[in-house]
Write an enzyme that holds these catalytic residues in place. Structure first.
Site, PDB file in Angstrom:
ATOM      1  N   ARG A  70      39.843  42.862  27.779  1.00 41.73           N
ATOM      2  CA  ARG A  70      38.442  43.006  28.216  1.00 41.73           C
ATOM      3  C   ARG A  70      38.304  42.573  29.677  1.00 41.73           C
ATOM      4  O   ARG A  70      38.155  41.386  30.004  1.00 41.73           O
ATOM      5  CB  ARG A  70      37.517  42.162  27.351  1.00 41.73           C
ATOM      6  CG  ARG A  70      36.065  42.199  27.790  1.00 41.73           C
ATOM      7  CD  ARG A  70      35.389  43.500  27.505  1.00 41.73           C
ATOM      8  NE  ARG A  70      35.240  43.734  26.062  1.00 41.73           N
ATOM      9  CZ  ARG A  70      34.836  44.909  25.566  1.00 41.73           C
ATOM     10  NH1 ARG A  70      34.604  45.917  26.381  1.00 41.73           N
ATOM     11  NH2 ARG A  70      34.718  45.069  24.260  1.00 41.73           N
ATOM     12  N   HIS A 155      38.655  52.533  33.739  1.00 41.94           N
ATOM     13  CA  HIS A 155      37.405  51.887  33.315  1.00 41.94           C
ATOM     14  C   HIS A 155      37.248  50.525  34.009  1.00 41.94           C
ATOM     15  O   HIS A 155      37.230  49.477  33.348  1.00 41.94           O
ATOM     16  CB  HIS A 155      37.511  51.720  31.789  1.00 41.94           C
ATOM     17  CG  HIS A 155      36.284  51.284  31.070  1.00 41.94           C
ATOM     18  ND1 HIS A 155      35.622  50.102  31.322  1.00 41.94           N
ATOM     19  CD2 HIS A 155      35.603  51.868  30.049  1.00 41.94           C
ATOM     20  CE1 HIS A 155      34.598  49.984  30.499  1.00 41.94           C
ATOM     21  NE2 HIS A 155      34.557  51.031  29.725  1.00 41.94           N
ATOM     22  N   ASP A 199      24.251  52.387  30.775  1.00 43.75           N
ATOM     23  CA  ASP A 199      25.482  53.022  30.299  1.00 43.75           C
ATOM     24  C   ASP A 199      25.355  54.519  30.573  1.00 43.75           C
ATOM     25  O   ASP A 199      24.793  55.276  29.788  1.00 43.75           O
ATOM     26  CB  ASP A 199      25.650  52.771  28.794  1.00 43.75           C
ATOM     27  CG  ASP A 199      27.047  53.116  28.298  1.00 43.75           C
ATOM     28  OD1 ASP A 199      27.374  52.736  27.155  1.00 43.75           O
ATOM     29  OD2 ASP A 199      27.810  53.763  29.057  1.00 43.75           O
ATOM     30  N   GLU A 258      33.378  53.335  36.728  1.00 44.39           N
ATOM     31  CA  GLU A 258      34.574  53.925  36.134  1.00 44.39           C
ATOM     32  C   GLU A 258      34.764  55.356  36.649  1.00 44.39           C
ATOM     33  O   GLU A 258      33.786  56.112  36.755  1.00 44.39           O
ATOM     34  CB  GLU A 258      34.430  53.925  34.611  1.00 44.39           C
ATOM     35  CG  GLU A 258      34.011  52.578  34.035  1.00 44.39           C
ATOM     36  CD  GLU A 258      33.376  52.686  32.658  1.00 44.39           C
ATOM     37  OE1 GLU A 258      33.714  53.641  31.918  1.00 44.39           O
ATOM     38  OE2 GLU A 258      32.549  51.845  32.320  1.00 44.39           O
TER      39      GLU A 258
HETATM   40  O1  TA6 Z   1      32.227  52.856  29.693  1.00 48.88           O
HETATM   41  C1  TA6 Z   1      31.107  52.430  28.987  1.00 48.88           C
HETATM   42  C2  TA6 Z   1      31.470  52.276  27.528  1.00 48.88           C
HETATM   43  O2  TA6 Z   1      31.740  53.516  26.932  1.00 48.88           O
HETATM   44  C3  TA6 Z   1      30.321  51.527  26.862  1.00 48.88           C
HETATM   45  O3  TA6 Z   1      29.626  52.356  25.966  1.00 48.88           O
HETATM   46  C4  TA6 Z   1      31.005  50.344  26.175  1.00 48.88           C
HETATM   47  O4  TA6 Z   1      31.311  50.662  24.854  1.00 48.88           O
HETATM   48  C5  TA6 Z   1      32.229  50.147  27.050  1.00 48.88           C
HETATM   49  O5  TA6 Z   1      32.646  51.472  27.366  1.00 48.88           O
HETATM   50  C6  TA6 Z   1      33.316  49.276  26.476  1.00 48.88           C
HETATM   51  O6  TA6 Z   1      33.981  49.951  25.431  1.00 48.88           O
HETATM   52  P1  TA6 Z   1      35.124  49.126  24.639  1.00 48.88           P
HETATM   53  O7  TA6 Z   1      35.688  50.083  23.634  1.00 48.88           O
HETATM   54  O8  TA6 Z   1      36.148  48.683  25.672  1.00 48.88           O
HETATM   55  O9  TA6 Z   1      34.405  47.947  24.046  1.00 48.88           O
END
Ligand code: TA6
Length: 286
Positions: A70, A155, A199, A258
């Protein structure tokens, strides 16, 4: 770990057990330091000397096989978002990648090339160049016998001083899908400010995005090529509390911008064809 020693570069690249005992590459250049885990080919840190870290890393992140990290730069491939019966954001960030090669370039930057083993009908290479800037390139070749399509995305979690004072430019007059409402909207403001959960998947944009951060007195510049989608995400208060690997208050110091190819912008490759998604991150005093 010892078999990885041949990839080390004295004074510039060392490989040690990192969090969770996962192999970690530590890179040092004249301008910067960086960290890369083989787990997910995950760039977990990039910091220019004398500056705050450019990448955010959650204090609650897991570092374990089968779990995503994360923060830093999660590598999203071959799908973006949830997929029934499969891990969110694809399998690339959950796999153990191998080192293809490492090198010290003539300008003093360090180049690391990683490959994704057993990626079904793809050859996938991730090339990271660390110097005064951080450059990352995801190269995908279709090795299956027929046309394929996929989504890809770097991301990136950026460190900010105070989300309340940050502004984002480069996406004005760009259409986006609001993932919270599933509606299509148009970005009309000259800059974007974050005061709630955001988002958004901005589509058909090749623009450079900048994050203006008065609290850390810097502008972060995100240049890209081979990408037609840009996602802007901050979980804000409620979603932060729902994420076990993310601190309740950490939304205040992070912002995801991202770069990838998502939904209507996903990549189509003929047999033997290749794509390259490239992002270069730099910073300058505000
Ligand atoms: O990039 C945005 C997103 O798609 C959000 O909706 C949120 O879910 C984030 O990615 C993080 O996703 P993850 O699967 O890493 O918790």
């Amino acid at each position: 770990m010892s078999e990885l020693g041949k990839f080390e570069i004295p004074h510039h690249l060392s490989i040690t057990p990192g969090n969770g005992g996962l192999p970690k590459l530590l890179i040092e250049t004249d301008w910067s330091t960086a960290e890369i885990y083989l787990h997910g080919a995950h760039v977990t840190g990039f910091q220019k000397k004398g500056e705050s870290p450019l990448l955010f890393m959650s204090s609650k992140s897991e570092f374990a096989h089968g779990a995503p990290i994360r923060g830093g730069v999660p590598l999203i491939f071959p799908w973006f978002g949830p997929l029934e019966g499969f891990p969110s954001h694809g399998f690339a960030r959950l796999r153990e990648w191998t080192i293809h090669e490492t090198g010290l370039l003539s300008d003093g930057s360090v180049r690391v090339s990683l490959t994704l083993p057993e990626a079904e009908n793809f050859e996938v290479e991730f090339i990271i160049t660390i110097g005064e800037t951080l450059s990352m390139e995801l190269a995908v070749k279709n090795t299956g016998g027929q046309e394929c399509s996929f989504a890809d995305c770097l991301h990136t979690y950026f460190q900010v001083g105070d989300i309340h004072t940050v502004s984002i430019t480069g996406l004005e007059d760009t259409g986006y899908t609001d993932s919270l409402t599933a509606k299509t909207e148009l970005e009309t403001g000259s800059s974007i400010h974050i005061d709630r959960e955001v988002d958004r998947i901005y589509q058909d944009t090749t623009a450079t995005v900048e994050i203006h951060d008065p609290s850390l007195a810097r502008t972060i510049r995100i240049e890209k090529s081979g990408s037609r989608s840009t996602v802007v995400w901050n979980p804000w208060i409620d979603k932060s509390k729902r994420m076990p690997d993310f601190g309740d208050e950490e939304y205040l110091q992070m912002l995801c911008v991202e770069s990838g190819n998502i939904a209507k912008n996903k990549v189509f490759l003929a047999p033997s064809a290749s794509s390259a998604l490239k992002v270069t991150i730099s910073s300058a005093a505000l």
